[in-house]
Design a protein around this motif. Structure first.
Motif, PDB file in Angstrom:
ATOM      1  N   ASN A   1       0.824  -1.210   0.000  1.00 44.27           N
ATOM      2  CA  ASN A   1       0.000   0.000   0.000  1.00 44.27           C
ATOM      3  C   ASN A   1       0.860   1.262   0.000  1.00 44.27           C
ATOM      4  O   ASN A   1       0.480   2.290  -0.585  1.00 44.27           O
ATOM      5  CB  ASN A   1      -0.964  -0.003   1.176  1.00 44.27           C
ATOM      6  CG  ASN A   1      -2.169  -0.899   0.936  1.00 44.27           C
ATOM      7  OD1 ASN A   1      -2.421  -1.319  -0.189  1.00 44.27           O
ATOM      8  ND2 ASN A   1      -2.908  -1.197   1.989  1.00 44.27           N
TER       9      ASN A   1
ATOM     10  N   THR B   1     -12.444   2.335  -1.158  1.00 44.70           N
ATOM     11  CA  THR B   1     -11.520   3.242  -0.482  1.00 44.70           C
ATOM     12  C   THR B   1     -12.166   4.610  -0.315  1.00 44.70           C
ATOM     13  O   THR B   1     -13.046   5.003  -1.084  1.00 44.70           O
ATOM     14  CB  THR B   1     -10.206   3.393  -1.265  1.00 44.70           C
ATOM     15  OG1 THR B   1     -10.502   3.726  -2.634  1.00 44.70           O
ATOM     16  CG2 THR B   1      -9.399   2.115  -1.216  1.00 44.70           C
TER      17      THR B   1
ATOM     18  N   ASP C   1      -4.824  -1.651  -4.421  1.00 44.88           N
ATOM     19  CA  ASP C   1      -4.967  -2.045  -3.014  1.00 44.88           C
ATOM     20  C   ASP C   1      -4.207  -3.347  -2.781  1.00 44.88           C
ATOM     21  O   ASP C   1      -4.480  -4.368  -3.422  1.00 44.88           O
ATOM     22  CB  ASP C   1      -6.434  -2.219  -2.651  1.00 44.88           C
ATOM     23  CG  ASP C   1      -6.615  -2.438  -1.160  1.00 44.88           C
ATOM     24  OD1 ASP C   1      -6.961  -1.462  -0.454  1.00 44.88           O
ATOM     25  OD2 ASP C   1      -6.396  -3.567  -0.683  1.00 44.88           O
TER      26      ASP C   1
ATOM     27  N   ARG D   1      -9.413   2.091   3.963  1.00 47.20           N
ATOM     28  CA  ARG D   1      -9.761   0.985   3.079  1.00 47.20           C
ATOM     29  C   ARG D   1     -10.773   0.049   3.736  1.00 47.20           C
ATOM     30  O   ARG D   1     -10.676  -0.243   4.933  1.00 47.20           O
ATOM     31  CB  ARG D   1      -8.480   0.236   2.682  1.00 47.20           C
ATOM     32  CG  ARG D   1      -7.490   1.151   1.960  1.00 47.20           C
ATOM     33  CD  ARG D   1      -6.137   0.488   1.719  1.00 47.20           C
ATOM     34  NE  ARG D   1      -5.205   1.407   1.083  1.00 47.20           N
ATOM     35  CZ  ARG D   1      -5.128   1.629  -0.218  1.00 47.20           C
ATOM     36  NH1 ARG D   1      -5.905   0.956  -1.050  1.00 47.20           N
ATOM     37  NH2 ARG D   1      -4.263   2.499  -0.715  1.00 47.20           N
TER      38      ARG D   1
END
Length: 219
Positions: free
Chosen positions: A59, A126, A101, A135
């Motif tokens: 991430n 998100t 993601d 998230r």
């Protein structure tokens, strides 16, 4: 509208990850890994030399470098080729898929596709806040599948400039061949929601499964 979206997402029983708030040590480690193994684009596996969870590394790259990720059970993909599939919204498309993601892609890396029977139901949303990106997730597998549904997998790190957004914010597609920049081995233990995946009845609609899990908080 944004305030309403935030309120709804926070009220529902999604699996959640807060905005990235990394210590300086983690950022330095992640930047070193990126510079040493990803930026040159050789497409090779690299040793993950960090004590921080792999999803945080992925991430961080997604939010700070021009990359996307793709999770797979296959470890030997040298070139991704467009294939017939459907967007999250159901629209047919021939493309290479990627995600912005790390956790969503990791789910697809460690869910064992060979021999699996039934549907795999999932979602990723998100929400941008003043502190970054929060998230939200939903994962569900067939309750009647009795074999081990998990396996080791691979996360492919892909160049973002070749992609455009798909059916939802974190779904991305490319309509031409794509060469990975690097790849990272992952195990089911790297998937932080492994023990929180839902199980659904195949006779139930996807909407019913979603409502039971996210609205009613029932597995």
């Amino acid at each position: 509208m944004k305030i309403f979206k935030t309120f709804i997402l926070n009220c529902l029983n999604f699996l959640k990850i807060p905005e990235l708030k990394l210590p300086k040590e983690a950022i330095e480690e992640f930047d070193t890994l990126y510079n040493d193994f990803v930026s040159e684009g050789k497409g090779d596996f690299f040793e993950y030399k960090s004590s921080y969870p792999k999803y945080l590394f992925l991430n961080y790259l997604i939010e700070n470098k021009t990359v996307l990720v793709h999770g797979s059970n296959h470890s030997d993909i040298k070139i991704f080729e467009p294939r017939d599939s459907t967007l999250f919204t159901g629209k047919p498309v021939k493309a290479v898929f990627a995600s912005s993601d790390g956790v969503w892609s990791m789910f697809f890396a460690v869910i064992k596709r060979s021999g699996y029977r039934g549907t795999i139901r999932n979602a990723c949303f998100t929400n941008k806040t003043k502190n970054g990106i929060k998230r939200y997730y939903f994962f569900s597998v067939n309750e009647e599948y009795k074999n081990e549904p998990w396996t080791d997998g691979t996360i492919y790190i892909l160049p973002k400039p070749f992609f455009k957004q798909g059916g939802v914010n974190d779904e991305w597609i490319c309509e031409m061949e794509v060469k990975p920049l690097a790849k990272l081995s992952v195990t089911p233990k790297d998937f932080i929601f492994l023990d929180q995946v839902n199980y659904h009845n195949e006779k139930d609609s996807t909407i019913k499964t979603f409502v039971k899990a996210v609205v009613l908080n029932r597995k």
